[in-house]
Design an enzyme around this catalytic site. Structure first.
Site, PDB file in Angstrom:
ATOM      1  N   LYS A   1       0.519  -1.442  -0.201  1.00  0.00           N
ATOM      2  CA  LYS A   1       0.240  -0.078   0.089  1.00  0.00           C
ATOM      3  C   LYS A   1       0.637   1.252   0.074  1.00  0.00           C
ATOM      4  CE  LYS A   1      -1.821   1.848   3.571  1.00  0.00           C
ATOM      5  NZ  LYS A   1      -2.976   2.064   4.818  1.00  0.00           N
TER       6      LYS A   1
ATOM      7  N   ASP B   1      -6.430   1.466   0.879  1.00  0.00           N
ATOM      8  CA  ASP B   1      -6.364   1.056   2.341  1.00  0.00           C
ATOM      9  C   ASP B   1      -7.824   1.292   3.225  1.00  0.00           C
ATOM     10  OD1 ASP B   1      -8.524   3.609   1.667  1.00  0.00           O
ATOM     11  OD2 ASP B   1      -7.474   5.326   2.564  1.00  0.00           O
TER      12      ASP B   1
END
Length: 210
Positions: A120, A138
């Site tokens: 991420k 997220d």
């Protein structure tokens, strides 16, 4: 969700906010990396409060190393998991100096080799700093994509792959930020603000409260 409806969604996002970006405060690629590492399981607001004084004192790998782990903790102690984050940031700064001439690497492999940097975070850096067409999943994007029908997946990687396949290429660079902002302010977790949503007629969420 079919590609026509998906394109209509992102066309509206683009019209309202043509150049979305992160809400983290930063002035360099290095500052962005540190801010994103600190933002794991923390709000952007809390990170910005900490990084303001930190970056005024130390905004390069060398300067943060000079602070040392204990010195760094004094700046970030209001952020969750600050002990582990301080340790990772110190190690990352050393690697940046030793292997990358204090520059932020521009490949996923090199980024993910840095302590505290997972897929991420690497996606955020590749997208925001270097303009790559990546989508960092997220909690907001994971929720929004599944809820409105953009991408159904049980893991962040599944959702990421589906979004990259479904979203038209022209919108890839900004899709990450549009979806985060939408999830943060409109399509919130407990009670989505469907009445304020600019895509409510395109959304496939069966429990819309218009």
């Amino acid at each position: 969700m079919n590609k026509q409806k998906c394109e209509a969604i992102f066309k509206r996002f683009a019209k309202v906010d043509p150049t979305p970006t992160t809400e983290l405060n930063y002035q360099s690629d290095f500052e962005l990396l540190i801010a994103v590492i600190l933002s794991a399981q923390a709000t952007d607001v809390s990170v910005n409060k900490a990084t303001g004084p930190l970056f005024a004192k130390a905004n390069t790998p060398e300067k943060i190393l000079k602070l040392g782990e204990e010195g760094l903790k004094k700046y970030i102690k209001t952020i969750g998991l600050y002990n582990a984050k301080a340790q990772n940031i110190i190690k990352t700064c050393q690697i940046l100096i030793d292997k990358h001439h204090s520059k932020i690497p521009q490949t996923r492999e090199a980024l993910e080799a840095l302590p505290g940097v997972g897929r991420k975070t690497a996606n955020v850096i590749l997208n925001t700093a270097f303009g790559h067409h990546t989508i960092a999943i997220d909690t907001h994007i994971f929720r929004v994509a599944n809820r409105i029908g953009l991408a159904k997946g049980k893991t962040p990687l599944e959702v990421e792959k589906q979004l990259l396949k479904t979203i038209p290429l022209a919108y890839h660079q900004h899709a990450h930020h549009w979806l985060i902002l939408h999830g943060r302010y409109i399509c919130v977790a407990r009670k989505p603000k469907c009445g304020e949503c600019l895509i409510n007629d395109l959304c496939e969420y069966p429990e819309k409260n218009l």
